[in-house]
Write an enzyme that holds these catalytic residues in place. Sequence first.
Site, PDB file in Angstrom:
ATOM      1  N   ASP A 224     -51.745  15.532   5.854  1.00  0.00           N
ATOM      2  CA  ASP A 224     -52.931  15.115   4.635  1.00  0.00           C
ATOM      3  C   ASP A 224     -52.594  13.102   4.637  1.00  0.00           C
ATOM      4  O   ASP A 224     -52.121  12.933   5.190  1.00  0.00           O
ATOM      5  CB  ASP A 224     -51.732  15.480   3.654  1.00  0.00           C
TER       6      ASP A 224
HETATM    7  N1  URA Z   1     -47.561  20.669   6.478  1.00  0.00           N
HETATM    8  C1  URA Z   1     -48.058  19.140   4.735  1.00  0.00           C
HETATM    9  O1  URA Z   1     -47.319  19.659   3.821  1.00  0.00           O
HETATM   10  N2  URA Z   1     -48.538  17.831   5.196  1.00  0.00           N
HETATM   11  C2  URA Z   1     -49.135  17.888   6.679  1.00  0.00           C
HETATM   12  O2  URA Z   1     -49.994  16.929   6.878  1.00  0.00           O
HETATM   13  C3  URA Z   1     -48.718  18.686   7.400  1.00  0.00           C
HETATM   14  C4  URA Z   1     -48.102  20.073   7.365  1.00  0.00           C
END
Ligand code: URA
Length: 236
Positions: A103
């Site tokens: 993310d």
């Molecule tokens: N899980 C999440 O919620 N975000 C990420 O970036 C990776 C795994």
Amino acid sequence: MRLDKLLANMGYGSRKEVKVLLKQKAVTVDGEVVKDSAMHVDPEKQNVSVFGERVEYIEFIYVMMNKPPGVISATEDRYDQTVIDLLDPYVQHFQPFPVGRLDKDTEGLLLITNDGNLAHNLLSPKKHVPKWYYAKIDGVVTVADIEAFAQGVTLDDGYHTKPGELKIIVSGEESEIELMIQEGKFHQVKRMFESVGKTVTYLKRLSMGPLELDEELALGDYRELTKEELTSLLER
Ligand code: URA
């Protein structure tokens, strides 16, 4: 392979710039000065040098980045900087892409390569590649959460996750944990905690299969994988 293509691919400039190098007599093949940009060479068998330095031909590039927050795990984005924008032109030249997504606000280990086979192997749900994350959680993480994650939890869209391994580092109003998941569903770690009524406030990926984040890398920095790291990934 054409000499100008080889040199351009290895970061010696555009084909036009490579022509200038050839004109300058900077390029030798097996010790002989070459000026013909269309000459065919076998970089594995012949010694191609520029200003006396041997050109090593590589097809694939493998880079580990400590992804900073605020940057998108994609090759391009209309509004935001991408992880590819952080690479220098030599690495960009290989047209690499991030293996999976973190993310925008997530930090940590991101593998960037142009090796589609390796990416496929690491991302295939059939391979169950374990990924470890470190997170800060708003809320008290308990042994009941460890047990729930070990069974797999049901996310907001009804998907039941594979078992995850949860370790509590600090349990309190703000907890700290490490979590191993075997899949890569959208926002998976955040949604797993939501399913037990808690919120992830900070998330960092520590490892992907045998590849561990080099903690020496500052946020936004990257380096090529070592031979050992690459072998461990390719042998999976
Ligand atoms: N899980 C999440 O919620 N975000 C990420 O970036 C990776 C795994």
